[in-house]
Each structure stands twice: as C-alpha cells, then as structure tokens.
Write an enzyme that holds these catalytic residues in place. Structure first.
Site, mmCIF file in Angstrom:
data_model
loop_
_atom_site.group_PDB
_atom_site.id
_atom_site.type_symbol
_atom_site.label_atom_id
_atom_site.label_comp_id
_atom_site.label_asym_id
_atom_site.label_seq_id
_atom_site.Cartn_x
_atom_site.Cartn_y
_atom_site.Cartn_z
ATOM 1 N N LYS A 164 0.866 -1.186 0.000
ATOM 2 C CA LYS A 164 0.000 0.000 0.000
ATOM 3 C C LYS A 164 0.895 1.227 0.000
ATOM 4 O O LYS A 164 1.622 1.469 0.959
ATOM 5 C CB LYS A 164 -0.918 0.012 1.222
ATOM 6 C CG LYS A 164 -1.919 1.164 1.212
ATOM 7 C CD LYS A 164 -2.783 1.150 2.452
ATOM 8 C CE LYS A 164 -3.892 2.193 2.325
ATOM 9 N NZ LYS A 164 -3.374 3.564 2.114
ATOM 10 N N PHE B 233 -1.311 0.455 -10.946
ATOM 11 C CA PHE B 233 -1.849 -0.808 -10.432
ATOM 12 C C PHE B 233 -3.173 -1.205 -11.062
ATOM 13 O O PHE B 233 -3.803 -2.175 -10.634
ATOM 14 C CB PHE B 233 -1.994 -0.785 -8.910
ATOM 15 C CG PHE B 233 -2.638 0.455 -8.341
ATOM 16 C CD1 PHE B 233 -3.942 0.813 -8.639
ATOM 17 C CD2 PHE B 233 -1.914 1.270 -7.493
ATOM 18 C CE1 PHE B 233 -4.528 1.943 -8.097
ATOM 19 C CE2 PHE B 233 -2.483 2.407 -6.931
ATOM 20 C CZ PHE B 233 -3.801 2.745 -7.238
ATOM 21 N N LYS C 255 -7.604 -3.585 2.039
ATOM 22 C CA LYS C 255 -6.370 -3.023 2.591
ATOM 23 C C LYS C 255 -6.099 -3.679 3.935
ATOM 24 O O LYS C 255 -7.014 -3.978 4.707
ATOM 25 C CB LYS C 255 -6.469 -1.507 2.725
ATOM 26 C CG LYS C 255 -7.604 -1.010 3.602
ATOM 27 C CD LYS C 255 -7.698 0.504 3.569
ATOM 28 C CE LYS C 255 -8.895 0.995 4.377
ATOM 29 N NZ LYS C 255 -9.052 2.465 4.325
#
Length: 264
Positions: free
Chosen positions: A36, A108, A180
């Site tokens: 991340k 991404f 996440k």
C-alpha cells in the site's frame, strides 16, 4: 459506468475502485498482494492526468510524454515516508522540475482493459519506463505468509498491503474486490466544526469535530502539523484518520489525523 465520471460526483471527477478493510484471518490465495503506497492517487485517461477530484495534475510535459494512450490508474509516489514532500510537489500549479524528477507513477490498474485482474497485472509489466513503475504483485499461500509480508513492509517504512482479487474485472466504487491490510485501521470523516486550541495552541485549532459516513461524531485532536493547526481544513472537507479500535458506541479509539483526504 465503470471508471468514468458519474453523476453523483463533481464534474470531471472519477470514482475508481476503492478498498475495504481486510478481515482478520483472511486467506490471501484468491488475491494478488501489493504494498500500500503512501502516495497521491492519479488517473490517466490517455490525454490528461487527474486527481480523483477531477482536477488536472500540473505535471511537466516530459513526464506526461512518457504515458501511453491507454487509461491508467495508480499513485504518484516519491518513496516511503515522503508523502508531505510529494503532496507539496504535485499540488503546485507550476511544476518544479527538480521535484518531479523524483516522482514516479506507480500503476496498479488498467481501467480500459478487460479480463481478470491477474491478466491485467501481467499487461502492466510491459508499460515500465523511466516514469511508469508497474506495482509489484505477490502470490501468498497463507494468512501466516500475509502477516509476515505485512510485518516486513511496515518495518521498512511502508503503510501496509493491498489485496486485489485475482479474478476481478475492472470495477469502481468501494468494493470487497480490493482490500487493505494495515497495523492500524483508517477511515474517512467530514469536518463539521473546529475547537479552539488552548495553551501552546491558543489562537490556533485545537481539535476538529468530524462525522463519519455512519453519522458518528467525535473530536480529532492529534496528528496535526503546526501549519494545519494554523490553517485547518474547512468545514465540509474530508479527512483520513487512523485508529486502534472502536467503542461500543462506534467511536474510534486513539484516533489521529493521517491526512486531508480531498485536498487534491
């Protein structure tokens, strides 16, 4: 409508895929896992580079010339623990060349492509150039391996991990297709008021009064730079905060400002 602007957003804004929080004990085998990045989300439509708000990123011509005609989704990034420096650079109306030489576009997603995410991730590898960095994707076989990778990334100064379903089509909005994973949870809230500071913060902002999408109101009093205390985000601004857990009433414990989420 996918990745394109929608009627519920400001004119020119786009709603890319947004992550939910990964549940504890998740098996990562159905996902591709990546770091991340603590950067600034940027969307390239083949002609212009924009923030999520729809505002154009004032990137140098040489930077934009390295981007292909196909749409891209990714993060502008200078490196770990450099968010404030990056934020200042990309918000300028006149780009500073020396700053942008340190910025890379970590891609991404391919918003205009079809197929599964695993296939798109392979396609992204061919886009690498001096400006574009395809985000590395890992296959992890167990939750233990996932936790070990999280520990490794965080120890090196990273924020956490992202888990993207390998079989996912291109999607938009907040979805379980993207998760996440961080040591501390984070969420967004809207500023509804300001509390004046006391003591060393007299004459400045002491705390923000904020409200979550679920209607939970609380005060956010830590995590602010001196500049933000002098010039706090206005009522209506969205902020991202970190927290450890929540009370039975739903209020976050040990909440701290992470960043002003909609400053772009």
């Amino acid at each position: 409508m996918g990745w394109l602007a929608t009627a519920s957003l400001p004119a020119g804004a786009v709603e890319p895929l947004l992550a939910r929080t990964a549940p504890s004990g998740i098996d990562p085998q159905a996902y591709l896992v990546s770091e991340k990045l603590d950067g600034v989300r940027a969307l390239w439509d083949g002609q212009a580079l924009r923030f999520r708000s729809g505002r154009t990123v004032a990137a140098p011509a040489w930077f934009l010339a390295q981007l292909p005609k196909q749409p891209l989704d990714g993060e502008l990034w200078m490196g770990r623990r450099r968010f404030d420096e990056l934020s200042a650079a990309v918000r300028r109306t006149e780009p500073v060349d020396a700053e942008w030489r340190q910025v890379r576009y970590h891609v991404f997603e391919l918003p205009g492509a079809g197929g599964r995410f695993a296939e798109r991730a392979e396609q992204m590898q061919s886009l690498a150039n001096p400006v574009i960095v395809p985000v590395a994707q890992w296959r992890l076989s167990s939750n233990a391996a996932l936790q070990a990778r999280l520990k490794e990334v965080v120890a090196a100064g990273g924020e956490g991990l992202m888990l993207h379903r390998a079989d996912a089509p291109v999607a938009s909005g907040r979805s379980d297709l993207l998760l996440k994973l961080k040591p501390l949870a984070d969420a967004e809230a809207v500023v509804i008021g300001h509390e004046p500071g006391k003591g060393r913060y007299a004459g400045q902002m002491g705390a923000l009064e904020v409200q979550t999408p679920d209607g939970i109101r609380f005060k956010l009093g830590t995590g602010f730079s001196d500049e933000l205390r002098r010039n706090p985000p206005p009522v209506g601004a969205t902020v991202t905060y970190r927290y450890r857990d929540v009370t039975p009433a739903g209020k976050p414990r040990f909440a701290s400002l992470l960043r002003v989420a909609d400053e772009f």
